[in-house]
Design a protein around this motif. Sequence first.
Motif, PDB file in Angstrom:
ATOM      1  N   VAL A 146       0.830  -1.201   0.000  1.00  0.00           N
ATOM      2  CA  VAL A 146       0.000   0.000   0.000  1.00  0.00           C
ATOM      3  C   VAL A 146       0.869   1.258   0.000  1.00  0.00           C
ATOM      4  O   VAL A 146       0.613   2.211  -0.750  1.00  0.00           O
ATOM      5  N   ALA A 147       1.914   1.257   0.810  1.00  0.00           N
ATOM      6  CA  ALA A 147       2.753   2.452   0.939  1.00  0.00           C
ATOM      7  C   ALA A 147       3.427   2.825  -0.373  1.00  0.00           C
ATOM      8  O   ALA A 147       3.471   4.005  -0.751  1.00  0.00           O
ATOM      9  N   PHE A 148       3.945   1.842  -1.095  1.00  0.00           N
ATOM     10  CA  PHE A 148       4.653   2.151  -2.337  1.00  0.00           C
ATOM     11  C   PHE A 148       3.714   2.332  -3.524  1.00  0.00           C
ATOM     12  O   PHE A 148       4.162   2.756  -4.594  1.00  0.00           O
ATOM     13  N   SER A 149       2.442   2.027  -3.356  1.00  0.00           N
ATOM     14  CA  SER A 149       1.467   2.265  -4.420  1.00  0.00           C
ATOM     15  C   SER A 149       0.772   3.607  -4.268  1.00  0.00           C
ATOM     16  O   SER A 149       0.188   4.113  -5.236  1.00  0.00           O
ATOM     17  N   LEU A 150       0.818   4.195  -3.071  1.00  0.00           N
ATOM     18  CA  LEU A 150       0.095   5.444  -2.821  1.00  0.00           C
ATOM     19  C   LEU A 150       0.645   6.653  -3.580  1.00  0.00           C
ATOM     20  O   LEU A 150      -0.143   7.455  -4.100  1.00  0.00           O
ATOM     21  N   PRO A 151       1.956   6.876  -3.658  1.00  0.00           N
ATOM     22  CA  PRO A 151       2.434   8.112  -4.308  1.00  0.00           C
ATOM     23  C   PRO A 151       1.931   8.300  -5.731  1.00  0.00           C
ATOM     24  O   PRO A 151       1.385   9.362  -6.065  1.00  0.00           O
ATOM     25  N   ILE A 152       2.098   7.316  -6.601  1.00  0.00           N
ATOM     26  CA  ILE A 152       1.650   7.459  -7.980  1.00  0.00           C
ATOM     27  C   ILE A 152       0.135   7.551  -8.047  1.00  0.00           C
ATOM     28  O   ILE A 152      -0.431   8.268  -8.882  1.00  0.00           O
ATOM     29  N   SER A 153      -0.564   6.846  -7.149  1.00  0.00           N
ATOM     30  CA  SER A 153      -2.025   6.876  -7.147  1.00  0.00           C
ATOM     31  C   SER A 153      -2.535   8.251  -6.739  1.00  0.00           C
ATOM     32  O   SER A 153      -3.469   8.793  -7.367  1.00  0.00           O
ATOM     33  N   ILE A 154      -1.954   8.831  -5.697  1.00  0.00           N
ATOM     34  CA  ILE A 154      -2.357  10.168  -5.257  1.00  0.00           C
ATOM     35  C   ILE A 154      -2.023  11.207  -6.319  1.00  0.00           C
ATOM     36  O   ILE A 154      -2.792  12.141  -6.571  1.00  0.00           O
ATOM     37  N   PHE A 155      -0.893  11.053  -6.965  1.00  0.00           N
ATOM     38  CA  PHE A 155      -0.506  11.985  -8.028  1.00  0.00           C
ATOM     39  C   PHE A 155      -1.535  11.984  -9.159  1.00  0.00           C
ATOM     40  O   PHE A 155      -1.999  13.039  -9.618  1.00  0.00           O
ATOM     41  N   ILE A 156      -1.924  10.794  -9.621  1.00  0.00           N
ATOM     42  CA  ILE A 156      -2.886  10.687 -10.729  1.00  0.00           C
ATOM     43  C   ILE A 156      -4.244  11.231 -10.322  1.00  0.00           C
ATOM     44  O   ILE A 156      -4.865  12.023 -11.041  1.00  0.00           O
ATOM     45  N   LEU A 157      -4.733  10.818  -9.152  1.00  0.00           N
ATOM     46  CA  LEU A 157      -6.063  11.248  -8.720  1.00  0.00           C
ATOM     47  C   LEU A 157      -6.125  12.748  -8.447  1.00  0.00           C
ATOM     48  O   LEU A 157      -7.130  13.405  -8.749  1.00  0.00           O
ATOM     49  N   THR A 158      -5.059  13.303  -7.891  1.00  0.00           N
ATOM     50  CA  THR A 158      -5.050  14.744  -7.620  1.00  0.00           C
ATOM     51  C   THR A 158      -5.158  15.544  -8.902  1.00  0.00           C
ATOM     52  O   THR A 158      -5.907  16.524  -8.986  1.00  0.00           O
TER      53      THR A 158
END
Length: 276
Positions: A146-158
Motif C-alpha cells: 500500500v505504501a509504495f502504491s500510494l504516491p503514484i495513485s495520489i498523483f494521478i487522482l489529484t
Amino acid sequence: MRPLELTKRILIYVLAATFLIFAIYPFMFMIGTSFKSMSEFFSNPFSIFPESFTMEHYMSVFHMGLTSYFINSIIITVSAVVLVVMIASLASYPLSRLKFRLNKPLFLLFVAGMMLPIHATLIPIFIMTNNAGIYDTLFALLGPYVAFSLPISIFILTQFMQEIPKELEEAAQIDGANHWKIFSKVIFPNVVPAISTIVIYNFVFLWTEFIFALILIQSPKNMTLPLGLQNFYGEFSINVPGLMAALTLASLPVLLLFILAQERVVKGLSGGAVKG
C-alpha cells in the motif's frame, strides 16, 4: 501522397513490425514450449509451434502448489488495491479541492515518494515486520504494498480532481452538501476513469512484485506467485516445458488485463501529467 511521406510511412511500419516480432517472440516461445513434450523440446528447442500438444506440464504444475500461490497473490493484490483506492481518493480530495497552508508541501511530499528506492527500505521494513509479529504472513506484505502504491495513485487522482469544474462543487454547496457528500456524490463519480487507471496500474505492479515477498515471506504456504515461481525454477531446472507452463499461467492474468485496458492506463497517466 508524396514519395517522401510514403517512404516515411513505410519505414515506420517496417520498424513497428520489427519491434513487434522481437517483443512477441519470447511470449510465443514460452507458450509454445509449454505444450511440448520433453523429447520434442530437446529435438527442436527453438521452434514456436509444437508438433503435438500435451497438457501434462500444466497438470503437473498445479500438483506442485501453483493454485496456492495464485490464491495468495489474489488475496494480497486485491486487498492492497482496494486500500490504495480508498486512501488515495480520500487524500487526493483535500489536496486538489481545498486550500490550506500545507497543501503544496504535502503534495510534493507524496510525489517525492515515487523517487524513494525500494531497496533502501528493505532492512527497516524487515525489522518493523519482525517486531510486529507478522513476519511470514500475508499481512506483512500489505503495508509495503500500500505504501509504495500510494504516491503514484495520489498523483494521478489529484491531477484528475483538479480538472473537475468548480461549478459542480459550488452547486452542491448551495444545496447544503458538506465535504463528505461533495466527495462521494460529485468528485468520486467524476474520477472513475482515474480510479480504473490506478487499479490496473497497481494490480500489474503488485501481481509481479518479488523483492518484498522474498524478504518477508518464508513458508511455502504463504508465498505469492512470483516467489513461488522461484521454487518452480529449481524443481523444473531440467524440465523446461514444465517451467514454461508455470510462467504462462502466472503471466496470463496480467497480460490479458493489460491488453484489454492499456488505453485506460496510457490515458490516465498522460492525463495526470498534463496538469502537473
